[in-house]
Design a protein around this motif. Structure first.
Motif, short mmCIF file in Angstrom:
data_model
loop_
_atom_site.label_atom_id
_atom_site.label_comp_id
_atom_site.label_asym_id
_atom_site.label_seq_id
_atom_site.Cartn_x
_atom_site.Cartn_y
_atom_site.Cartn_z
N GLU A 241 -3.00 11.17 2.22
CA GLU A 241 -1.80 10.65 1.12
C GLU A 241 -0.10 11.66 1.74
N GLN A 242 0.86 10.67 1.01
CA GLN A 242 2.12 11.27 1.81
C GLN A 242 1.79 12.80 1.15
N SER A 243 1.93 13.41 0.10
CA SER A 243 2.20 15.14 0.19
C SER A 243 1.60 15.82 1.81
N GLU A 244 -0.26 15.12 1.65
CA GLU A 244 -0.60 15.95 3.17
C GLU A 244 0.22 15.72 4.53
N GLY B 39 0.33 3.61 1.36
CA GLY B 39 0.21 4.53 2.70
C GLY B 39 1.40 3.90 3.70
N ASN C 193 -2.20 1.81 7.32
CA ASN C 193 -1.31 3.07 6.63
C ASN C 193 -2.08 4.07 6.89
N HIS D 221 0.90 -0.57 0.03
CA HIS D 221 -0.16 0.03 0.14
C HIS D 221 0.93 1.44 -0.54
#
Length: 669
Positions: A278-281, A254, A274, A252
């Motif tokens: 999202e990773q950017s957030e 995340g 996870n 996944h």
């Protein structure tokens, strides 16, 4: 060959019903074209009742409901439900207000239990009951808005038949849910068989446009939220840092490590889970703690991810961990200072800053509770509490046998409507639906068949509501709330604390309890302490029209086998009846002194007497180009029909009653 739809059938399903006596539940089978069934009766307005909203005082706290504008355009009708529904759907002035505009219908019809209660009769045979309900449901469907819903309250005697009937009228695809309400919390041990402690409420939508509201949060639920970091967004509680996901063949996106800003350790989601964003957030959030960047995927990083995802899952080297490059004491000190500053980001390190990551859930972001189909008496009341509500309002009268508590209707109306929407109940009884709708800022229409019930309960109760003389029901929220010393763990309710306190009190009274036990019990009770909470939801105000059904203007004489005008068919009553049955909206005197009604380009004139050529000639000059005339009269001279058609093309004469109702038992309909 087309597939046949499953339908409920019963004796005389193709017939209609008319009341045998005015103001009673008793019916006779007739042909659907019988004027005693077909006639549209109008409303006669008797009175307008209004009240004034009371000012706020320091004695109470006030909810948002107490600030809603009290509704003034409400309607209380004395009359038989079928005739009332006919009026609401067919009288033009009423149809314009209500047809397709009712947001919620709640009905608590006669249960057909072969019992006769003091306030209404409830002994209809199955086929009579089904026909009665079918005809009313068809009207109610027309009144419902596209995003509206109907709630039918029943016990188990007719509920299975009603379910099929509702499928037939509204379509099985529009079934929403069957709610079970705990109407009795202490059934009699002397009851034969297995006592029934629940009623059912069948819920159907008009269409897929129906949207239910979530239930409001209780003060006990909100008590779980605090603000230990002084967040500018207000109170919050701790939530899960990660979300579970279904294991696939590939990792996944995340799942990755995040370096702890104070300890420097790498932190990962729980097993099979996870990070929630999202990773950017997540990178944006963590940069509030330090100088985070995307790092390299190392062997130790992959090994940690393997523990989260399990064996057999392909790990991804394109998903990077979040790290603080060159993390050292300087970065640690910066993160500690950020922690001590308060108002932490939505992800924060727990346990004073050295624990694992936790996520904040703000009270401001929580909408409410999802409704369920099991409604306990502890949440919405029961029959006994409803009897007490009625008894408080009318201490010198005998209460209803099966009234419904205001909290039950509060939940129904909250889920299915919003302030300003129209709520309809055509079996008013004591008036609970209308009373609660008024207290919740909804418009309402309700009717009651029995004059004794109407005068003793329905109208007096609603008068008390608008005049702020009804302090019971949902007027005041009387729940329990936590005291400052109390602790309410997740998934527990205030009632659980109260039950635990009762248990501790009982233990303290047991023989053998020591002083040390008493001290321990006292300390625990301090953590369970609750207190009374009173919030005012209603302050009176608003008003309602009081009306009754006009008398019938048409009747069928079986001896003569023909339709007759009744003694009531005279003067303004005849004019209003003809206008309603022909679908004409009445004209006010100041609008037009010649004609009584208008339907599009057609003008209506009613003559109580003989329609002559002279009458036609007096009307023609008042019709504008493109307008037609409908002349209704109790007698028509020869040649008048042709004369009117020739004078104003498209016009016609209606001879009363024969041209309006063609019914004859032995002839053409």
């Amino acid at each position: 060959m087309a597939a046949q739809r499953l339908q409920l059938t019963w004796y005389n399903k193709d017939k209609a019903l008319i009341p045998t006596d005015s103001g009673k539940y008793g019916y006779t089978w007739v042909d659907p074209s019988d004027p005693r069934y077909c006639e549209t009766r109008t409303l006669i307005y008797d009175d307008y009742v209004e009240g004034t909203q009371s000012p706020k005082t320091d004695e109470f706290e006030y909810s948002e409901l107490a600030d809603l504008e009290p509704q003034t355009d409400n309607l209380l009708i004395l009359g038989e439900s079928g005739d009332v529904l006919e009026a609401l759907t067919r009288v033009p002035e009423l149809a314009e207000k209500y047809l397709g505009k009712v947001k919620l219908i709640y009905i608590d019809p006669p249960f057909n239990t072969a019992q006769t209660f003091a306030s209404y009769e409830d002994n209809l045979e199955h086929s009579v009951w089904l026909t009665m309900m079918r005809d009313r449901l068809l009207h109610m469907k027309k009144l419902l808005a596209d995003d509206g819903s109907i709630w039918v309250h029943l016990d188990d005697v007719e509920s299975h038949r009603m379910r099929l009937l509702l499928d037939e009228v509204f379509g099985p695809q529009n079934y929403v849910v069957s709610i079970e309400w705990e109407k009795a919390y202490a059934p009699s041990n002397n009851a034969s068989g297995i006592p029934m402690v629940t009623d059912g409420i069948l819920v159907y939508q008009k269409s897929g446009a129906f949207k239910r509201n979530k239930l409001p949060r209780s003060s006990a639920m909100d008590a779980r939220y605090a603000n230990p970091d002084g967040s500018v967004r207000g109170r919050w509680k701790q939530g899960d840092k990660s979300a579970r996901h279904t294991l696939g063949k590939r990792q996944h996106p995340g799942v990755y490590g995040i370096q702890h800003p104070i300890t420097g350790d790498m932190v990962y989601p729980a097993i099979s889970s996870n990070w929630r964003f999202e990773q950017s957030e997540m990178l944006r959030i963590m940069r509030e703690w330090g100088a985070y960047e995307l790092g390299e995927v190392t062997d130790s990083e992959l090994e940690a991810r393997r523990k989260v995802e399990g064996n057999g899952v392909e790990l991804r080297d394109d998903v990077k961990p979040l790290i603080i490059p060159g993390w050292d004491e300087h970065h640690k000190t910066h993160a500690i200072q950020r922690y001590e500053k308060g108002d932490w980001p939505i992800y924060y390190p727990a346990n004073g800053g050295t624990g694992g990551f936790q996520r904040k859930i703000y009270l401001a972001d929580v909408e409410g509770m999802m409704p369920k189909n099991l409604w306990l008496s502890s949440e919405v009341g029961h029959n006994d509490s409803a009897k007490r509500e009625i008894q408080t309002l009318f201490p010198d009268t005998v209460s209803f046998t099966t009234p419904k508590p205001e909290r039950l209707l509060e939940r129904v109306i909250h889920i299915g409507s919003n302030p300003g929407d129209i709520v309809l109940d055509v079996f008013a009884g004591s008036g609970t639906t209308a009373a609660v709708a008024q207290k919740m800022g909804r418009k309402w229409v309700t009717c009651e068949l029995l004059e004794s019930t109407f005068s003793t309960f329905t109208r007096p109760r609603l008068e008390k509501v608008v005049r702020d003389e009804d302090a019971g029901g949902i007027t005041t929220t009387k729940d329990r709330t936590l005291k400052p010393s109390a602790v309410l763990p997740e998934k527990f309710e205030v009632k659980d604390l109260q039950d635990a306190t009762k248990l501790l009190n009982a233990i303290a009274k047991e023989d053998g309890a020591t002083a040390e036990d008493a001290a321990a019990i006292k300390a625990v009770k301090r953590l369970l302490a609750t207190g009374p909470s009173k919030t005012r939801n209603w302050r009176g105000g608003g008003g309602f029209h009081v009306a009754h059904l006009s008398p019938a203007c048409f009747d069928y004489n079986p001896e003569l086998d023909r339709v007759m005008l009744t003694p009531a068919a005279t003067g303004q009553r005849l004019i209003e009846s003809i206008a309603a049955n022909l679908g004409f909206a009445l004209l006010h005197a100041e609008d037009d002194y010649i004609f009584e009604g208008r339907r599009g380009n057609a003008l209506l004139k009613v003559v109580e007497g003989v329609a002559t050529v002279d009458v036609v000639d007096s009307l023609v000059p008042h019709a504008a180009p493109g307008e037609t005339i409908v002349l209704a009269a109790t007698a028509v001279m020869d040649g008048v029909r042709q004369h009117l058609r020739k004078a104003v093309k498209g016009s016609r004469v209606v001879a009363l009653p024969d041209d309006l109702f063609h019914y004859s038992k032995g002839g053409e309909q």
